[in-house]
Design a protein around this motif. Structure first.
Motif, PDB file in Angstrom:
ATOM      1  N   CYS A 129       0.840  -1.205   0.000  1.00  0.00           N
ATOM      2  CA  CYS A 129       0.000   0.000   0.000  1.00  0.00           C
ATOM      3  C   CYS A 129       0.875   1.256   0.000  1.00  0.00           C
ATOM      4  CB  CYS A 129      -0.905   0.024   1.224  1.00  0.00           C
ATOM      5  SG  CYS A 129      -2.390  -0.985   1.089  1.00  0.00           S
ATOM      6  N   LEU A 130       1.922   1.227   0.796  1.00  0.00           N
ATOM      7  CA  LEU A 130       2.828   2.375   0.850  1.00  0.00           C
ATOM      8  C   LEU A 130       3.512   2.602  -0.495  1.00  0.00           C
ATOM      9  CD1 LEU A 130       4.411   4.532   2.541  1.00  0.00           C
ATOM     10  CD2 LEU A 130       6.151   2.745   2.880  1.00  0.00           C
ATOM     11  N   ALA A 140      -1.199  12.110  -5.971  1.00  0.00           N
ATOM     12  CA  ALA A 140      -1.086  10.655  -5.962  1.00  0.00           C
ATOM     13  C   ALA A 140      -0.579  10.139  -4.619  1.00  0.00           C
ATOM     14  CB  ALA A 140      -0.160  10.199  -7.087  1.00  0.00           C
ATOM     15  N   ALA A 141       0.238  10.929  -3.957  1.00  0.00           N
ATOM     16  CA  ALA A 141       0.831  10.492  -2.688  1.00  0.00           C
ATOM     17  C   ALA A 141      -0.202  10.278  -1.600  1.00  0.00           C
ATOM     18  CB  ALA A 141       1.873  11.512  -2.231  1.00  0.00           C
ATOM     19  N   THR A 142      -1.299  10.989  -1.660  1.00  0.00           N
ATOM     20  CA  THR A 142      -2.279  10.929  -0.577  1.00  0.00           C
ATOM     21  C   THR A 142      -3.454  10.005  -0.867  1.00  0.00           C
ATOM     22  OG1 THR A 142      -3.529  12.826  -1.439  1.00  0.00           O
ATOM     23  CG2 THR A 142      -1.698  13.303   0.042  1.00  0.00           C
ATOM     24  N   LYS A 143      -3.498   9.444  -2.054  1.00  0.00           N
ATOM     25  CA  LYS A 143      -4.644   8.619  -2.435  1.00  0.00           C
ATOM     26  C   LYS A 143      -4.525   7.192  -1.916  1.00  0.00           C
ATOM     27  CE  LYS A 143      -6.145  10.889  -6.717  1.00  0.00           C
ATOM     28  NZ  LYS A 143      -6.326  10.702  -8.184  1.00  0.00           N
ATOM     29  N   PRO A 144      -5.635   6.557  -1.538  1.00  0.00           N
ATOM     30  CA  PRO A 144      -5.619   5.114  -1.247  1.00  0.00           C
ATOM     31  C   PRO A 144      -5.165   4.340  -2.477  1.00  0.00           C
ATOM     32  CG  PRO A 144      -7.651   6.104  -0.462  1.00  0.00           C
ATOM     33  CD  PRO A 144      -6.957   7.155  -1.294  1.00  0.00           C
ATOM     34  N   PHE A 145      -4.667   3.151  -2.246  1.00  0.00           N
ATOM     35  CA  PHE A 145      -4.167   2.309  -3.330  1.00  0.00           C
ATOM     36  C   PHE A 145      -5.296   1.392  -3.788  1.00  0.00           C
ATOM     37  CE2 PHE A 145      -1.240  -1.419  -4.467  1.00  0.00           C
ATOM     38  CZ  PHE A 145      -1.092  -0.971  -5.775  1.00  0.00           C
ATOM     39  N   ALA A 146      -5.979   1.803  -4.856  1.00  0.00           N
ATOM     40  CA  ALA A 146      -7.180   1.084  -5.300  1.00  0.00           C
ATOM     41  C   ALA A 146      -6.891  -0.362  -5.680  1.00  0.00           C
ATOM     42  CB  ALA A 146      -7.807   1.817  -6.484  1.00  0.00           C
ATOM     43  N   LEU A 147      -5.714  -0.623  -6.241  1.00  0.00           N
ATOM     44  CA  LEU A 147      -5.404  -1.967  -6.731  1.00  0.00           C
ATOM     45  C   LEU A 147      -5.036  -2.945  -5.616  1.00  0.00           C
ATOM     46  CD1 LEU A 147      -3.463  -1.135 -10.021  1.00  0.00           C
ATOM     47  CD2 LEU A 147      -5.825  -1.891  -9.761  1.00  0.00           C
ATOM     48  N   ALA A 154      -7.759  -0.279   2.543  1.00  0.00           N
ATOM     49  CA  ALA A 154      -7.342  -1.682   2.386  1.00  0.00           C
ATOM     50  C   ALA A 154      -8.198  -2.601   3.256  1.00  0.00           C
ATOM     51  CB  ALA A 154      -5.862  -1.831   2.749  1.00  0.00           C
ATOM     52  N   ILE A 155      -8.540  -2.161   4.459  1.00  0.00           N
ATOM     53  CA  ILE A 155      -9.401  -2.953   5.344  1.00  0.00           C
ATOM     54  C   ILE A 155     -10.779  -3.141   4.704  1.00  0.00           C
ATOM     55  CG2 ILE A 155     -10.601  -2.929   7.559  1.00  0.00           C
ATOM     56  CD1 ILE A 155      -8.088  -1.566   8.727  1.00  0.00           C
ATOM     57  N   ASP A 156     -11.309  -2.065   4.126  1.00  0.00           N
ATOM     58  CA  ASP A 156     -12.607  -2.172   3.450  1.00  0.00           C
ATOM     59  C   ASP A 156     -12.526  -3.090   2.238  1.00  0.00           C
ATOM     60  OD1 ASP A 156     -13.662  -0.416   5.287  1.00  0.00           O
ATOM     61  OD2 ASP A 156     -13.533   1.346   3.991  1.00  0.00           O
ATOM     62  N   ALA A 157     -11.417  -3.026   1.504  1.00  0.00           N
ATOM     63  CA  ALA A 157     -11.245  -3.901   0.335  1.00  0.00           C
ATOM     64  C   ALA A 157     -11.186  -5.355   0.764  1.00  0.00           C
ATOM     65  CB  ALA A 157      -9.980  -3.508  -0.422  1.00  0.00           C
TER      66      ALA A 157
END
Length: 263
Positions: free
Chosen positions: A133-134, A175-182, A255-258
């Protein structure tokens, strides 16, 4: 000025052994002057030096956090290296990669991690998902896990697809602050039930100074001048990672929600 204690060895490549054709960048097994074999990533391949930068930052960040990664070394390829290589494609690759490249210690007899065969415990799974994620690592899926089993332990390899913001460069602050959708496609997400616990631990380890030390390892010759001076570009990578950490509560919750949507 305090000297960066985080350093990598540099080895001279002596012998090209065989290509590793699993990927599109044609990494290869080589022998170096220290007598060890390495999986060499060429700066003249595919995504070029940016893939090496992602590999360097990703691998050394994982190591700092206590995850198993084969030793990374800078690997020097001589101008004359590969002239006797009969394969023209490989010869062109070697000639385009003269100078400093990156290599991982070759784990002989390691096998590709198969999630259907090996069950990873929740803590380790959560640590790896947190890391990816990071790093915005898009390449740890069921189709291509980029993990090896060696001596009954899990090892992480190939972070070259991480930090993909640097392929377009514009808008990196957003982009740095967005959740990692993938992250929804991550092979270990179903087992990653301890993300909040890992987040608390890892954020204490990965201090701003540690991030600076890792980013400082990027060789100046890997940085394209159109993106700025080497110091300016290193500062972008540092600020990108620090900004992600500053917003990581949101990123972890995504990520927890995913994960909840999968199980």
């Amino acid at each position: 000025m305090i000297k960066n204690k985080h350093e990598l060895r540099t080895v001279q490549v002596l012998r090209y052994i065989t290509p590793l054709r699993e990927g599109g960048s044609l990494p290869a097994i080589v022998e170096a002057e220290d007598g060890f074999m390495y999986a060499l990533k060429f700066r003249g391949a595919g995504q070029g030096a940016k893939a090496l930068i992602a590999e360097l930052i990703g691998g050394e960040t994982a190591r700092l956090l206590g995850l198993r990664v084969p030793e990374l070394v800078f690997a020097t390829v001589d101008e004359a290296f590969g002239r006797t290589e009969p394969d023209e494609e490989i010869q062109d690759l070697l000639q385009a990669s003269t100078g400093l490249n990156l290599a991982l210690h070759y784990l002989s007899s390691a096998i590709t991690f198969d999630p259907a065969v090996t069950q990873i415990d929740p803590l380790l799974a959560s640590q790896i998902v947190w890391l990816d994620c990071l790093l915005t690592n898009v390449d740890r899926t069921v189709r291509n896990t980029n993990m090896l089993m060696w001596n009954k332990e899990l090892w992480l390899i190939d972070h070259g697809a991480a930090l993909y913001f640097h392929h377009s460069w514009d808008g990196w602050q957003e982009a740095a602050t967005k959740p990692f959708a993938l992250i929804k496609d991550h092979v270990l997400l179903p087992q990653a039930s301890m993300l909040q616990e890992v987040d608390a631990t890892f954020r204490n380890i990965l201090t701003p100074q540690k991030i600076e030390d890792i980013v400082a390892l990027i060789p100046s010759e890997w940085i394209l001048p159109e993106h700025g001076t080497p110091d300016e570009v290193r500062q972008v990578y540092t600020q990108f990672l620090q900004a992600r950490l500053a917003h990581f509560s949101t990123i972890v919750n995504h990520a927890i929600d995913a994960r909840a949507a999968l199980i």
